[in-house]
Design a protein around this motif. Sequence first.
Motif, PDB file in Angstrom:
ATOM      1  N   HIS A 150       0.826  -1.204   0.000  1.00  0.00           N
ATOM      2  CA  HIS A 150       0.000   0.000   0.000  1.00  0.00           C
ATOM      3  C   HIS A 150       0.861   1.255   0.000  1.00  0.00           C
ATOM      4  CE1 HIS A 150      -3.784  -2.156   0.546  1.00  0.00           C
ATOM      5  NE2 HIS A 150      -3.129  -2.961   1.403  1.00  0.00           N
ATOM      6  N   ASP A 151       2.014   1.182   0.680  1.00  0.00           N
ATOM      7  CA  ASP A 151       2.928   2.322   0.718  1.00  0.00           C
ATOM      8  C   ASP A 151       4.351   1.783   0.832  1.00  0.00           C
ATOM      9  OD1 ASP A 151       4.336   4.637   0.988  1.00  0.00           O
ATOM     10  OD2 ASP A 151       3.232   5.373   2.737  1.00  0.00           O
ATOM     11  N   THR A 152       5.090   1.852  -0.247  1.00  0.00           N
ATOM     12  CA  THR A 152       6.444   1.299  -0.277  1.00  0.00           C
ATOM     13  C   THR A 152       7.378   2.004   0.694  1.00  0.00           C
ATOM     14  OG1 THR A 152       7.029   2.784  -2.101  1.00  0.00           O
ATOM     15  CG2 THR A 152       6.222   0.581  -2.689  1.00  0.00           C
ATOM     16  N   HIS A 153       7.087   3.252   1.035  1.00  0.00           N
ATOM     17  CA  HIS A 153       7.970   3.993   1.927  1.00  0.00           C
ATOM     18  C   HIS A 153       7.914   3.482   3.360  1.00  0.00           C
ATOM     19  CE1 HIS A 153       8.642   7.810  -0.724  1.00  0.00           C
ATOM     20  NE2 HIS A 153       8.820   6.678  -1.382  1.00  0.00           N
ATOM     21  N   GLN A 154       6.988   2.592   3.625  1.00  0.00           N
ATOM     22  CA  GLN A 154       6.918   1.991   4.952  1.00  0.00           C
ATOM     23  C   GLN A 154       7.887   0.815   5.111  1.00  0.00           C
ATOM     24  OE1 GLN A 154       4.998   3.335   7.407  1.00  0.00           O
ATOM     25  NE2 GLN A 154       4.591   4.916   5.860  1.00  0.00           N
ATOM     26  N   PHE A 155       8.612   0.509   4.028  1.00  0.00           N
ATOM     27  CA  PHE A 155       9.527  -0.635   4.027  1.00  0.00           C
ATOM     28  C   PHE A 155      10.931  -0.164   3.663  1.00  0.00           C
ATOM     29  CE2 PHE A 155       5.311  -2.119   3.149  1.00  0.00           C
ATOM     30  CZ  PHE A 155       5.179  -3.262   3.934  1.00  0.00           C
ATOM     31  N   PRO A 156      11.835  -0.092   4.643  1.00  0.00           N
ATOM     32  CA  PRO A 156      13.205   0.367   4.365  1.00  0.00           C
ATOM     33  C   PRO A 156      13.886  -0.421   3.253  1.00  0.00           C
ATOM     34  CG  PRO A 156      12.812   0.205   6.737  1.00  0.00           C
ATOM     35  CD  PRO A 156      11.627  -0.397   6.077  1.00  0.00           C
ATOM     36  N   GLU A 157      13.566  -1.720   3.163  1.00  0.00           N
ATOM     37  CA  GLU A 157      14.217  -2.527   2.124  1.00  0.00           C
ATOM     38  C   GLU A 157      13.860  -2.044   0.729  1.00  0.00           C
ATOM     39  OE1 GLU A 157      12.116  -3.524   4.469  1.00  0.00           O
ATOM     40  OE2 GLU A 157      12.621  -5.517   5.280  1.00  0.00           O
ATOM     41  N   LEU A 158      12.615  -1.540   0.553  1.00  0.00           N
ATOM     42  CA  LEU A 158      12.166  -1.121  -0.769  1.00  0.00           C
ATOM     43  C   LEU A 158      12.717   0.235  -1.176  1.00  0.00           C
ATOM     44  CD1 LEU A 158       8.418  -2.231  -0.696  1.00  0.00           C
ATOM     45  CD2 LEU A 158      10.427  -3.499  -1.464  1.00  0.00           C
ATOM     46  N   LEU A 159      13.175   1.009  -0.206  1.00  0.00           N
ATOM     47  CA  LEU A 159      13.704   2.330  -0.533  1.00  0.00           C
ATOM     48  C   LEU A 159      15.009   2.258  -1.315  1.00  0.00           C
ATOM     49  CD1 LEU A 159      12.958   4.233   2.801  1.00  0.00           C
ATOM     50  CD2 LEU A 159      11.760   4.429   0.603  1.00  0.00           C
ATOM     51  N   LYS A 160      15.600   1.064  -1.371  1.00  0.00           N
ATOM     52  CA  LYS A 160      16.814   0.888  -2.166  1.00  0.00           C
ATOM     53  C   LYS A 160      16.506   0.853  -3.659  1.00  0.00           C
ATOM     54  CE  LYS A 160      18.889  -1.923   1.504  1.00  0.00           C
ATOM     55  NZ  LYS A 160      19.427  -3.275   1.861  1.00  0.00           N
ATOM     56  N   ALA A 161      15.256   0.539  -4.001  1.00  0.00           N
ATOM     57  CA  ALA A 161      14.876   0.462  -5.418  1.00  0.00           C
ATOM     58  C   ALA A 161      14.884   1.858  -6.035  1.00  0.00           C
ATOM     59  CB  ALA A 161      13.496  -0.164  -5.554  1.00  0.00           C
ATOM     60  N   PRO A 162      15.534   2.040  -7.187  1.00  0.00           N
ATOM     61  CA  PRO A 162      15.679   3.371  -7.778  1.00  0.00           C
ATOM     62  C   PRO A 162      14.357   4.039  -8.134  1.00  0.00           C
ATOM     63  CG  PRO A 162      16.387   1.655  -9.314  1.00  0.00           C
ATOM     64  CD  PRO A 162      16.207   1.005  -7.992  1.00  0.00           C
ATOM     65  N   TYR A 163      13.326   3.253  -8.436  1.00  0.00           N
ATOM     66  CA  TYR A 163      12.051   3.860  -8.816  1.00  0.00           C
ATOM     67  C   TYR A 163      11.143   4.085  -7.606  1.00  0.00           C
ATOM     68  CZ  TYR A 163      13.344   3.193 -13.642  1.00  0.00           C
ATOM     69  OH  TYR A 163      13.992   3.279 -14.847  1.00  0.00           O
ATOM     70  N   VAL A 164      11.641   3.796  -6.424  1.00  0.00           N
ATOM     71  CA  VAL A 164      10.921   4.086  -5.186  1.00  0.00           C
ATOM     72  C   VAL A 164      11.519   5.316  -4.517  1.00  0.00           C
ATOM     73  CG1 VAL A 164      10.359   3.244  -2.867  1.00  0.00           C
ATOM     74  CG2 VAL A 164      10.222   1.689  -4.830  1.00  0.00           C
ATOM     75  N   ASN A 165      12.812   5.332  -4.403  1.00  0.00           N
ATOM     76  CA  ASN A 165      13.506   6.401  -3.674  1.00  0.00           C
ATOM     77  C   ASN A 165      13.849   7.584  -4.584  1.00  0.00           C
ATOM     78  OD1 ASN A 165      14.708   7.695  -1.537  1.00  0.00           O
ATOM     79  ND2 ASN A 165      16.682   6.638  -1.797  1.00  0.00           N
ATOM     80  N   ILE A 166      12.860   8.074  -5.309  1.00  0.00           N
ATOM     81  CA  ILE A 166      13.020   9.279  -6.136  1.00  0.00           C
ATOM     82  C   ILE A 166      11.752  10.119  -5.995  1.00  0.00           C
ATOM     83  CG2 ILE A 166      14.548   8.202  -7.850  1.00  0.00           C
ATOM     84  CD1 ILE A 166      12.100   7.881  -9.660  1.00  0.00           C
ATOM     85  N   LYS A 167      11.836  11.350  -6.450  1.00  0.00           N
ATOM     86  CA  LYS A 167      10.666  12.210  -6.418  1.00  0.00           C
ATOM     87  C   LYS A 167       9.588  11.622  -7.325  1.00  0.00           C
ATOM     88  CE  LYS A 167       9.087  16.918  -7.315  1.00  0.00           C
ATOM     89  NZ  LYS A 167       9.447  18.256  -7.848  1.00  0.00           N
ATOM     90  N   ASP A 168       8.366  11.593  -6.815  1.00  0.00           N
ATOM     91  CA  ASP A 168       7.236  11.009  -7.540  1.00  0.00           C
ATOM     92  C   ASP A 168       7.506   9.550  -7.909  1.00  0.00           C
ATOM     93  OD1 ASP A 168       5.873  13.457  -7.457  1.00  0.00           O
ATOM     94  OD2 ASP A 168       6.814  14.142  -9.318  1.00  0.00           O
ATOM     95  N   GLY A 169       8.228   8.864  -7.025  1.00  0.00           N
ATOM     96  CA  GLY A 169       8.509   7.448  -7.258  1.00  0.00           C
ATOM     97  C   GLY A 169       7.327   6.573  -6.879  1.00  0.00           C
ATOM     98  N   ILE A 170       7.525   5.275  -6.950  1.00  0.00           N
ATOM     99  CA  ILE A 170       6.442   4.322  -6.701  1.00  0.00           C
ATOM    100  C   ILE A 170       6.133   4.276  -5.208  1.00  0.00           C
ATOM    101  CG2 ILE A 170       5.800   1.873  -6.773  1.00  0.00           C
ATOM    102  CD1 ILE A 170       7.516   1.604  -9.282  1.00  0.00           C
ATOM    103  N   ARG A 171       4.861   4.547  -4.866  1.00  0.00           N
ATOM    104  CA  ARG A 171       4.403   4.440  -3.478  1.00  0.00           C
ATOM    105  C   ARG A 171       3.459   3.246  -3.313  1.00  0.00           C
ATOM    106  NH1 ARG A 171       4.867   9.161  -0.355  1.00  0.00           N
ATOM    107  NH2 ARG A 171       4.128   7.796   1.356  1.00  0.00           N
ATOM    108  N   PHE A 172       2.553   3.081  -4.266  1.00  0.00           N
ATOM    109  CA  PHE A 172       1.662   1.905  -4.241  1.00  0.00           C
ATOM    110  C   PHE A 172       2.127   0.913  -5.308  1.00  0.00           C
ATOM    111  CE2 PHE A 172      -1.897  -0.190  -6.451  1.00  0.00           C
ATOM    112  CZ  PHE A 172      -2.305  -1.049  -5.443  1.00  0.00           C
ATOM    113  N   TYR A 173       2.090  -0.379  -4.937  1.00  0.00           N
ATOM    114  CA  TYR A 173       2.542  -1.398  -5.892  1.00  0.00           C
ATOM    115  C   TYR A 173       1.804  -2.705  -5.639  1.00  0.00           C
ATOM    116  CZ  TYR A 173       5.541  -4.788  -8.228  1.00  0.00           C
ATOM    117  OH  TYR A 173       6.008  -5.792  -9.018  1.00  0.00           O
ATOM    118  N   ALA A 174       1.351  -3.352  -6.734  1.00  0.00           N
ATOM    119  CA  ALA A 174       0.714  -4.670  -6.633  1.00  0.00           C
ATOM    120  C   ALA A 174       1.140  -5.494  -7.847  1.00  0.00           C
ATOM    121  CB  ALA A 174      -0.804  -4.543  -6.579  1.00  0.00           C
ATOM    122  N   ALA A 175       1.335  -6.784  -7.635  1.00  0.00           N
ATOM    123  CA  ALA A 175       1.780  -7.656  -8.717  1.00  0.00           C
ATOM    124  C   ALA A 175       1.208  -9.048  -8.554  1.00  0.00           C
ATOM    125  CB  ALA A 175       3.304  -7.718  -8.757  1.00  0.00           C
TER     126      ALA A 175
END
Length: 406
Positions: free
Chosen positions: A96-121
Amino acid sequence: MKTQQIPEQLIPDNDTQRLKILYQYEILDTPPETDFDTIAQLAAQIFNTTDAFVTFVDKDQVFYKAKVGSLEGERIARENDLCALCISTNDVAIFHDTHQFPELLKAPYVNIKDGIRFYAAAPIKTADGFILGAVCVASEQPRQTVSDTQIEMLKLLSKVVMEKLDTRLVNRKIVRAYDDRLHRLAHDMKNPVTSISLYAQLLGTRVMDPEKIKDMSSRIEKAAKGIEKNLDQLLTNARSENSGTSLVHEQIWIGGLLDQLRQSFELTLASKNQTLIITPAIPEVAIAADEIRIMDILSNLLGNAVKYSDPGTKIYISAEVSSENQIILEFRDQGQGLTETDQEKLFIKFARLSSTPTAREKSYGLGLSIVKMLAESHKGNVWATSEGKGKGSSFFVSFPISQTGE
């Protein structure tokens, strides 16, 4: 996978086997296709997101087959891609919010401005349970809820992708089967067409007595009938869904086959001033086999000996009965010989070998693979030996001996 959990093991234990299955589908690095693009667009509409993807997880990278949104490039390092998370789970991954997971903040498309916050697969899963990739949706805004209907639709889209892959694989196999059949037909027709051409040239350029003309006409007719039978066989096979090489077994005497072989190659050998020596003591044995297919085998082996040997050389054919009650035919030439690498891939279709035709004859790389297939279909075997380059080669083919009257 349950909502908002990171898999403990990102590389599954069966990843090597999973990759082998993925590669069979030949989907990696293929250009965009409307069907996959449509699936990504549907996923984006169902979740009302700005981004959606159809991805496949390779060994070190994730390939984006289809994408909606601003994502650039077609490959992302596997360790940095959120879609790779699906490989380690059998269920839909939802963050629901990738920023709640420190591990995901390493992903380049998460830890940028307007990056991915919600994700489902939703994983793209084979019938055997191997996960090849995922149908994903993403948004720069976090989400509090996702409906069950949206989850089920995402799963459905992943199944559609899998069905598409399976259909592509089946169609590709069908196309290759027909392609192989046509290659085999073209190769089988090559020798009789060459014989007809040579006989026709002789008839047109020499004055011959009627008996000689009659003999050559008979040989032309026989070669033409061989072509006709091959065409009939192709049409018969095409009528069968599971067509292979249809065999008509009958009692065939080895001595008679070798006499036919000598006659059919008479002009070809003469054109290169080569001598064919067939051992006089050929065992008087018979095999239960399809005469046309056995002649295809022998013609291929002798044709290769002629093609890859220099003008003026000798080619030997001998036969012996083994202790396993098999007739073993040896085709020995004074040609270019085989390297160890050659011997490893001799019977692989289209394999490139070190030898080249000595009179600029054409070579399609199919003959020995056909020989192997036909020999094995007669419960026989084929192999080769050589002492090395420049030292000639011996090709052997074996068939079970049948009892007269079987």
